[in-house]
Write an enzyme that holds these catalytic residues in place. Structure first.
Site, PDB file in Angstrom:
ATOM      1  N   ASP A  29       0.830  -1.211   0.000  1.00 48.13           N
ATOM      2  CA  ASP A  29       0.000   0.000   0.000  1.00 48.13           C
ATOM      3  C   ASP A  29       0.863   1.259   0.000  1.00 48.13           C
ATOM      4  O   ASP A  29       1.984   1.253   0.502  1.00 48.13           O
ATOM      5  CB  ASP A  29      -0.912  -0.025   1.242  1.00 48.13           C
ATOM      6  CG  ASP A  29      -2.106   0.910   1.104  1.00 48.13           C
ATOM      7  OD1 ASP A  29      -2.364   1.405  -0.019  1.00 48.13           O
ATOM      8  OD2 ASP A  29      -2.791   1.144   2.122  1.00 48.13           O
ATOM      9  N   ASN A  77     -10.992  -2.853  -5.395  1.00 43.64           N
ATOM     10  CA  ASN A  77     -10.252  -1.849  -6.169  1.00 43.64           C
ATOM     11  C   ASN A  77     -10.939  -1.456  -7.482  1.00 43.64           C
ATOM     12  O   ASN A  77     -10.576  -0.466  -8.113  1.00 43.64           O
ATOM     13  CB  ASN A  77      -8.806  -2.297  -6.438  1.00 43.64           C
ATOM     14  CG  ASN A  77      -7.907  -2.202  -5.211  1.00 43.64           C
ATOM     15  OD1 ASN A  77      -7.000  -3.025  -5.038  1.00 43.64           O
ATOM     16  ND2 ASN A  77      -8.135  -1.218  -4.354  1.00 43.64           N
ATOM     17  N   ARG A 188       1.882  -4.890   6.270  1.00 48.42           N
ATOM     18  CA  ARG A 188       1.221  -3.859   5.469  1.00 48.42           C
ATOM     19  C   ARG A 188       2.092  -2.612   5.479  1.00 48.42           C
ATOM     20  O   ARG A 188       2.544  -2.178   6.540  1.00 48.42           O
ATOM     21  CB  ARG A 188      -0.165  -3.508   5.996  1.00 48.42           C
ATOM     22  CG  ARG A 188      -0.856  -2.470   5.083  1.00 48.42           C
ATOM     23  CD  ARG A 188      -2.314  -2.241   5.412  1.00 48.42           C
ATOM     24  NE  ARG A 188      -2.938  -1.396   4.390  1.00 48.42           N
ATOM     25  CZ  ARG A 188      -4.189  -1.504   3.988  1.00 48.42           C
ATOM     26  NH1 ARG A 188      -4.971  -2.413   4.517  1.00 48.42           N
ATOM     27  NH2 ARG A 188      -4.672  -0.690   3.059  1.00 48.42           N
TER      28      ARG A 188
HETATM   29  C1  IPE Z   1      -5.466  -2.798  -0.273  1.00 49.84           C
HETATM   30  O1  IPE Z   1      -5.138  -1.475  -0.376  1.00 49.84           O
HETATM   31  C2  IPE Z   1      -5.439  -3.468  -1.618  1.00 49.84           C
HETATM   32  C3  IPE Z   1      -4.118  -3.651  -2.211  1.00 49.84           C
HETATM   33  C4  IPE Z   1      -2.978  -3.299  -1.674  1.00 49.84           C
HETATM   34  C5  IPE Z   1      -4.108  -4.298  -3.501  1.00 49.84           C
HETATM   35  P1  IPE Z   1      -6.237  -0.340  -0.557  1.00 49.84           P
HETATM   36  O2  IPE Z   1      -5.481   0.938  -0.658  1.00 49.84           O
HETATM   37  O3  IPE Z   1      -7.136  -0.685  -1.673  1.00 49.84           O
HETATM   38  O4  IPE Z   1      -7.044  -0.448   0.796  1.00 49.84           O
HETATM   39  P2  IPE Z   1      -7.906   0.626   1.576  1.00 49.84           P
HETATM   40  O5  IPE Z   1      -8.909   1.169   0.602  1.00 49.84           O
HETATM   41  O6  IPE Z   1      -6.965   1.688   2.053  1.00 49.84           O
HETATM   42  O7  IPE Z   1      -8.518  -0.114   2.717  1.00 49.84           O
HETATM   43  C1  IPE Z   2      -1.504   0.278  -3.429  1.00 46.38           C
HETATM   44  O1  IPE Z   2      -1.345   1.644  -3.446  1.00 46.38           O
HETATM   45  C2  IPE Z   2      -1.728  -0.305  -4.798  1.00 46.38           C
HETATM   46  C3  IPE Z   2      -3.088  -0.836  -5.025  1.00 46.38           C
HETATM   47  C4  IPE Z   2      -4.065  -0.837  -4.171  1.00 46.38           C
HETATM   48  C5  IPE Z   2      -3.352  -1.397  -6.324  1.00 46.38           C
HETATM   49  P1  IPE Z   2      -2.571   2.653  -3.409  1.00 46.38           P
HETATM   50  O2  IPE Z   2      -2.979   2.953  -4.804  1.00 46.38           O
HETATM   51  O3  IPE Z   2      -3.656   2.124  -2.555  1.00 46.38           O
HETATM   52  O4  IPE Z   2      -1.886   3.928  -2.759  1.00 46.38           O
HETATM   53  P2  IPE Z   2      -2.511   4.911  -1.696  1.00 46.38           P
HETATM   54  O5  IPE Z   2      -3.065   4.094  -0.586  1.00 46.38           O
HETATM   55  O6  IPE Z   2      -3.573   5.684  -2.406  1.00 46.38           O
HETATM   56  O7  IPE Z   2      -1.360   5.757  -1.267  1.00 46.38           O
HETATM   57 MG    MG Z   3      -4.118   2.349  -0.618  1.00 46.58          MG
END
Ligand code: IPE
Ligand code: IPE
Ligand code: MG
Length: 240
Positions: A29, A77, A188
């Site tokens: 993340d 997502n 995480r």
């Molecule tokens: C979790 O991250 C999913 C992945 C890392 C693929 P998200 O960024 O989607 O999760 P939330 O929305 O912060 O809970």
């Molecule tokens: C994780 O990074 C990648 C996926 C969930 C695919 P994010 O896109 O969730 O990045 P933040 O949480 O917005 O920083």
């Molecule tokens: Mg994220």
């Protein structure tokens, strides 16, 4: 087959004390925030995130890990903008194409968990090819695609019901991860402290580690540190 008190599968007889982790999972993340901090589009953060994955793939064998499971795309997502979803899917295509030889060279066996058959047909075909080409690898890289933990449990329970035995062990045997070692450590990145529907069942007795590092900054050294931290943990499984 009477189960007695519910023991979650292999956890019941796994050794106590952290020791050497066999299976680590990571919620990758922070790509968006990494890019935002630099005034760049989120897509650049995702690109840099892929580079972080590449570094780990190369480190898998030297680190002695049997299995690394990465959360790449959750079933939630899809709620992101169409542009971002497209960017992520295109990155996936590029990554499989460019890195498949690297997987083979690094003795990595690819595995996909989640409802991945529902992805675009060309991606499904590429993944099937990659699975076949890496079938002999000794280290597993499990990638969670269109993955949701609740959905995985529901699918496993439905299969267990068809087989006529709805017990914890029977459900566990139908999970997408049934052929992987028990989950030792769940990491995480990016400072968020939640599971976001990842490996809900498998996390029952996994150790957890939440780090502030944003995913594109994550290096093999961070994983080595996490493994050292894990080795010092005392695992109890409710036993004492
Ligand atoms: C979790 O991250 C999913 C992945 C890392 C693929 P998200 O960024 O989607 O999760 P939330 O929305 O912060 O809970
Ligand atoms: C994780 O990074 C990648 C996926 C969930 C695919 P994010 O896109 O969730 O990045 P933040 O949480 O917005 O920083
Ligand atoms: Mg994220």
């Amino acid at each position: 087959m009477g189960e007695g008190p519910v023991q979650t599968g292999e956890h019941a007889d796994a050794r106590i004390g952290g020791g050497h982790a066999r299976h680590v999972a990571i919620i990758m993340d922070g790509n968006g925030r990494w890019a935002k901090k630099r005034g760049m589009p989120r897509a650049v953060g995702h690109q840099r995130g892929v580079e972080a994955v590449r570094r780990l793939v190369r480190g898998l064998k030297p680190m002695g890990l049997e299995c690394l499971t990465l959360y790449a795309f959750s079933s939630e997502n899809w709620k992101r903008s169409e542009d971002e979803v497209d960017d992520l899917m295109n990155l996936m295509r590029k990554f499989i194409k460019s890195d498949l030889p690297d997987f083979v060279a690094n003795d990595v066996k690819l595995k996909i968990i989640g409802d991945w058959q529902g992805l675009a047909p060309d991606i499904v075909a590429m993944l099937e090819d990659a699975l076949a080409q890496t079938a002999n690898g000794s280290r597993t890289l499990a990638v969670a695609l269109n993955y949701g933990g609740q959905n995985e449990i529901a699918r496993a329970a439905a299969k267990a019901a068809v087989l006529g035995e709805v017990t914890a062990n029977a459900i566990e045997a139908q999970l997408d991860t049934a052929d992987l070692p028990p989950l030792d450590l769940l990491i995480r990145t990016s400072g968020e402290i939640r599971l976001s529907n990842f490996l809900l069942w498998q996390a029952a007795y996994a150790e957890m580690l939440f780090v502030d590092t944003l995913w594109p900054d994550f290096k093999p050294e961070h994983l080595t540190e996490a493994l050292d931290d894990f080795a010092r943990r005392e695992r109890r499984y409710g036993g004492r």
